[in-house]
Design a protein around this motif. Structure first.
Motif, PDB file in Angstrom:
ATOM      1  N   LEU A 138     -79.204 -77.576  23.598  1.00 38.00           N
ATOM      2  CA  LEU A 138     -78.283 -78.619  23.150  1.00 38.00           C
ATOM      3  C   LEU A 138     -76.922 -78.400  23.793  1.00 38.00           C
ATOM      4  CD1 LEU A 138     -77.330 -80.913  21.186  1.00 38.00           C
ATOM      5  CD2 LEU A 138     -76.850 -79.076  19.539  1.00 38.00           C
ATOM      6  N   VAL A 139     -76.376 -79.467  24.371  1.00 42.50           N
ATOM      7  CA  VAL A 139     -74.990 -79.463  24.848  1.00 42.50           C
ATOM      8  C   VAL A 139     -74.278 -80.593  24.126  1.00 42.50           C
ATOM      9  CG1 VAL A 139     -73.447 -79.741  26.824  1.00 42.50           C
ATOM     10  CG2 VAL A 139     -75.629 -78.555  27.111  1.00 42.50           C
ATOM     11  N   ALA A 140     -73.215 -80.267  23.402  1.00 41.28           N
ATOM     12  CA  ALA A 140     -72.474 -81.261  22.624  1.00 41.28           C
ATOM     13  C   ALA A 140     -71.006 -81.233  23.008  1.00 41.28           C
ATOM     14  CB  ALA A 140     -72.635 -80.999  21.130  1.00 41.28           C
ATOM     15  N   ALA A 141     -70.484 -82.372  23.429  1.00 32.41           N
ATOM     16  CA  ALA A 141     -69.054 -82.530  23.712  1.00 32.41           C
ATOM     17  C   ALA A 141     -68.457 -83.265  22.523  1.00 32.41           C
ATOM     18  CB  ALA A 141     -68.841 -83.303  25.002  1.00 32.41           C
ATOM     19  N   ILE A 142     -67.693 -82.560  21.693  1.00 28.23           N
ATOM     20  CA  ILE A 142     -67.268 -83.122  20.406  1.00 28.23           C
ATOM     21  C   ILE A 142     -65.752 -83.064  20.240  1.00 28.23           C
ATOM     22  CG2 ILE A 142     -69.434 -82.724  19.174  1.00 28.23           C
ATOM     23  CD1 ILE A 142     -68.418 -80.075  18.253  1.00 28.23           C
ATOM     24  N   VAL A 143     -65.273 -83.968  19.412  1.00 23.27           N
ATOM     25  CA  VAL A 143     -63.868 -84.006  19.013  1.00 23.27           C
ATOM     26  C   VAL A 143     -63.811 -83.588  17.550  1.00 23.27           C
ATOM     27  CG1 VAL A 143     -61.809 -85.432  18.726  1.00 23.27           C
ATOM     28  CG2 VAL A 143     -63.407 -85.895  20.619  1.00 23.27           C
ATOM     29  N   VAL A 144     -63.087 -82.512  17.264  1.00 22.09           N
ATOM     30  CA  VAL A 144     -62.964 -82.000  15.895  1.00 22.09           C
ATOM     31  C   VAL A 144     -61.597 -82.412  15.353  1.00 22.09           C
ATOM     32  CG1 VAL A 144     -63.023 -79.952  14.427  1.00 22.09           C
ATOM     33  CG2 VAL A 144     -64.390 -80.032  16.531  1.00 22.09           C
ATOM     34  N   LYS A 145     -61.606 -83.077  14.216  1.00 15.82           N
ATOM     35  CA  LYS A 145     -60.363 -83.557  13.612  1.00 15.82           C
ATOM     36  C   LYS A 145     -60.105 -82.825  12.304  1.00 15.82           C
ATOM     37  CE  LYS A 145     -60.915 -88.194  15.575  1.00 15.82           C
ATOM     38  NZ  LYS A 145     -61.015 -89.647  15.277  1.00 15.82           N
ATOM     39  N   ARG A 146     -58.893 -82.260  12.205  1.00 12.79           N
ATOM     40  CA  ARG A 146     -58.417 -81.674  10.953  1.00 12.79           C
ATOM     41  C   ARG A 146     -57.109 -82.374  10.551  1.00 12.79           C
ATOM     42  NH1 ARG A 146     -58.648 -75.224  11.761  1.00 12.79           N
ATOM     43  NH2 ARG A 146     -57.254 -75.764  13.487  1.00 12.79           N
ATOM     44  N   LEU A 147     -56.581 -81.983   9.426  1.00 12.77           N
ATOM     45  CA  LEU A 147     -55.373 -82.653   8.950  1.00 12.77           C
ATOM     46  C   LEU A 147     -54.203 -82.471   9.902  1.00 12.77           C
ATOM     47  CD1 LEU A 147     -55.489 -81.816   5.131  1.00 12.77           C
ATOM     48  CD2 LEU A 147     -56.028 -84.000   6.244  1.00 12.77           C
ATOM     49  N   ASP A 148     -54.131 -81.290  10.536  1.00  6.97           N
ATOM     50  CA  ASP A 148     -52.955 -80.972  11.339  1.00  6.97           C
ATOM     51  C   ASP A 148     -53.175 -80.974  12.846  1.00  6.97           C
ATOM     52  OD1 ASP A 148     -54.635 -78.866  11.112  1.00  6.97           O
ATOM     53  OD2 ASP A 148     -53.087 -77.324  10.884  1.00  6.97           O
ATOM     54  N   ASP A 149     -54.427 -81.104  13.310  1.00  9.32           N
ATOM     55  CA  ASP A 149     -54.645 -81.105  14.762  1.00  9.32           C
ATOM     56  C   ASP A 149     -55.998 -81.693  15.132  1.00  9.32           C
ATOM     57  OD1 ASP A 149     -55.681 -77.661  15.432  1.00  9.32           O
ATOM     58  OD2 ASP A 149     -56.444 -79.161  14.043  1.00  9.32           O
ATOM     59  N   VAL A 150     -56.181 -81.828  16.445  1.00  9.78           N
ATOM     60  CA  VAL A 150     -57.437 -82.325  17.020  1.00  9.78           C
ATOM     61  C   VAL A 150     -57.867 -81.349  18.102  1.00  9.78           C
ATOM     62  CG1 VAL A 150     -58.566 -84.175  18.297  1.00  9.78           C
ATOM     63  CG2 VAL A 150     -56.878 -84.736  16.543  1.00  9.78           C
ATOM     64  N   ARG A 151     -59.143 -80.982  18.115  1.00  5.79           N
ATOM     65  CA  ARG A 151     -59.674 -80.048  19.109  1.00  5.79           C
ATOM     66  C   ARG A 151     -60.810 -80.703  19.896  1.00  5.79           C
ATOM     67  NH1 ARG A 151     -58.464 -74.604  17.773  1.00  5.79           N
ATOM     68  NH2 ARG A 151     -56.387 -74.640  16.831  1.00  5.79           N
ATOM     69  N   LEU A 152     -60.825 -80.435  21.195  1.00  2.00           N
ATOM     70  CA  LEU A 152     -61.966 -80.818  22.035  1.00  2.00           C
ATOM     71  C   LEU A 152     -62.809 -79.566  22.271  1.00  2.00           C
ATOM     72  CD1 LEU A 152     -60.209 -83.058  24.724  1.00  2.00           C
ATOM     73  CD2 LEU A 152     -61.184 -83.739  22.523  1.00  2.00           C
ATOM     74  N   VAL A 153     -64.091 -79.659  21.965  1.00  2.00           N
ATOM     75  CA  VAL A 153     -64.963 -78.488  22.025  1.00  2.00           C
ATOM     76  C   VAL A 153     -66.291 -78.877  22.691  1.00  2.00           C
ATOM     77  CG1 VAL A 153     -66.177 -76.715  20.690  1.00  2.00           C
ATOM     78  CG2 VAL A 153     -63.965 -77.580  19.892  1.00  2.00           C
ATOM     79  N   THR A 154     -66.824 -77.964  23.496  1.00  2.00           N
ATOM     80  CA  THR A 154     -68.179 -78.113  24.045  1.00  2.00           C
ATOM     81  C   THR A 154     -69.050 -77.015  23.459  1.00  2.00           C
ATOM     82  OG1 THR A 154     -67.360 -79.040  26.116  1.00  2.00           O
ATOM     83  CG2 THR A 154     -69.607 -78.178  26.119  1.00  2.00           C
ATOM     84  N   LEU A 155     -70.104 -77.422  22.801  1.00  2.00           N
ATOM     85  CA  LEU A 155     -71.013 -76.495  22.124  1.00  2.00           C
ATOM     86  C   LEU A 155     -72.320 -76.395  22.908  1.00  2.00           C
ATOM     87  CD1 LEU A 155     -71.787 -74.823  19.546  1.00  2.00           C
ATOM     88  CD2 LEU A 155     -72.587 -76.994  18.569  1.00  2.00           C
ATOM     89  N   VAL A 156     -72.818 -75.173  23.104  1.00  2.00           N
ATOM     90  CA  VAL A 156     -74.082 -74.936  23.797  1.00  2.00           C
ATOM     91  C   VAL A 156     -74.959 -74.081  22.900  1.00  2.00           C
ATOM     92  CG1 VAL A 156     -75.197 -73.867  25.796  1.00  2.00           C
ATOM     93  CG2 VAL A 156     -73.023 -75.076  26.075  1.00  2.00           C
ATOM     94  N   GLU A 157     -76.171 -74.566  22.629  1.00  2.00           N
ATOM     95  CA  GLU A 157     -77.053 -73.845  21.725  1.00  2.00           C
ATOM     96  C   GLU A 157     -78.518 -74.034  22.122  1.00  2.00           C
ATOM     97  OE1 GLU A 157     -77.607 -71.537  19.918  1.00  2.00           O
ATOM     98  OE2 GLU A 157     -77.612 -71.967  17.778  1.00  2.00           O
ATOM     99  N   THR A 158     -79.294 -72.949  22.017  1.00  2.00           N
ATOM    100  CA  THR A 158     -80.749 -73.028  22.186  1.00  2.00           C
ATOM    101  C   THR A 158     -81.327 -73.586  20.895  1.00  2.00           C
ATOM    102  OG1 THR A 158     -80.745 -71.130  23.654  1.00  2.00           O
ATOM    103  CG2 THR A 158     -82.845 -71.721  22.627  1.00  2.00           C
ATOM    104  N   MET A 159     -82.134 -74.643  21.012  1.00  3.64           N
ATOM    105  CA  MET A 159     -82.497 -75.383  19.814  1.00  3.64           C
ATOM    106  C   MET A 159     -83.676 -74.818  19.045  1.00  3.64           C
ATOM    107  SD  MET A 159     -81.817 -79.397  20.371  1.00  3.64           S
ATOM    108  CE  MET A 159     -82.295 -79.580  18.662  1.00  3.64           C
ATOM    109  N   GLU A 160     -84.733 -74.444  19.735  1.00  2.00           N
ATOM    110  CA  GLU A 160     -85.951 -74.066  19.033  1.00  2.00           C
ATOM    111  C   GLU A 160     -86.800 -73.185  19.931  1.00  2.00           C
ATOM    112  OE1 GLU A 160     -88.168 -78.221  20.346  1.00  2.00           O
ATOM    113  OE2 GLU A 160     -87.651 -77.903  18.243  1.00  2.00           O
ATOM    114  N   LYS A 161     -87.956 -72.786  19.417  1.00  2.00           N
ATOM    115  CA  LYS A 161     -88.867 -71.978  20.221  1.00  2.00           C
ATOM    116  C   LYS A 161     -89.354 -72.788  21.425  1.00  2.00           C
ATOM    117  CE  LYS A 161     -90.621 -69.111  16.438  1.00  2.00           C
ATOM    118  NZ  LYS A 161     -91.835 -68.679  15.679  1.00  2.00           N
TER     119      LYS A 161
END
Length: 279
Positions: A97-120
């Motif tokens: 899995l490759v996810a390009a996400i925007v994380v929103k909190r009360l005080d800021d915004v983060r751009l993050v790319t997540l990489v994860e092995t999904m399953e067997k």
């Protein structure tokens, strides 16, 4: 799991390149993950991906954080070649899995790319005889044993169980081989394919000529001592057969057939020269 600040991918090609770099498989063609993407049911994987992303956001940024973005499933196959019960190319597919996400909190915004092995890893099987059918555009020679909305089950001689292949995957393979040889396609898998290419190509050549080469009868094969003595023994018994062979072996030439050799040995008048080999 890995994550990077900033967006490292905006489309599937960039996501695939990221996974190939991270996995140390830079010698694999980006077209390979694109092809094997057709072997997956992405609708079934989406709830799993959403859970992975949500858990990451909650653990990293807290329960109040919100996110949006896009993600891609990148399959990376490894090759194996099996000869039993029939010649098979086995693809061992690890989905990432490759996810390009925007994380929103009360005080800021983060751009993050997540990489994860999904399953067997999952396995996909391609009998070499079926591959030859794709190359010859003659898949009708195989019986269809089942079908659903995205794949077809095939009955292959030598396999007891029905094997399934996604229809889009087979169609894409067929199009690929219109412009590329099997060897070139396999080379796109990288270093993992080096020992497998000659095995697959050799099997394909064997299938190609299997119906074109007529078997040579025992009588017409280049003579060998064991076969000649065996047939003389049927006529005269073991002792006489060996004696006749030793006495007349000087008459034999390297290019004689078994039938010719027996005639030469019997040319001292002990037989009328008719073939006595079992056909």
């Amino acid at each position: 799991m890995k994550y990077f600040l900033g967006h490292r991918a905006d489309n599937f090609s960039e996501a695939a390149s990221l996974i190939l770099d991270e996995s140390g498989q830079k010698d694999m063609s980006p077209e390979i993950p694109r092809l094997f993407r057709l072997s997956m049911d992405e609708a079934e994987l989406k709830p799993v991906a959403d859970k992975i992303i949500s858990n990451f956001i909650r653990n990293r940024y807290g329960n109040k954080a919100r996110w949006n973005g896009k993600h891609w499933f990148v399959p990376i196959p490894q090759l194996r070649y099996d000869m039993t019960p029939v010649a098979l190319i086995t693809f061992i597919i690890q989905t990432n899995l490759v996810a390009a996400i925007v994380v929103k909190r009360l005080d800021d915004v983060r751009l993050v790319t997540l990489v994860e092995t999904m399953e067997k890893p999952q396995k996909l099987y391609l009998p070499v005889s079926f591959l030859q059918g794709i190359l010859d555009d003659e898949l009708e020679q195989f019986r269809i044993a089942g079908r659903d909305k995205r794949q077809t089950g095939w009955s292959i001689p030598g396999l007891n169980n029905t094997f399934w292949l996604p229809d889009d995957f087979v169609d894409e393979l067929s199009d690929t081989f219109k412009t590329m040889s099997v060897a070139s396609w396999l080379a796109g898998f990288g270093s993992n394919s080096r020992n497998i290419i000659p095995l697959v190509v050799g099997t394909l050549l064997g299938l190609l000529f299997a119906d074109k080469v007529k078997p040579v009868s025992v009588s017409d094969r280049t003579w060998d001592e064991g076969t000649v003595i065996e047939n003389l023994t049927r006529m005269f018994g073991s002792a006489v057969a060996k004696e006749r062979f030793q006495k007349n072996s000087f008459r034999l030439k390297a290019n004689m057939t078994n039938d010719d050799a027996i005639r030469a040995i019997l040319s001292d008048g002990g037989n009328d020269g008719k073939s006595i080999l079992t056909r």
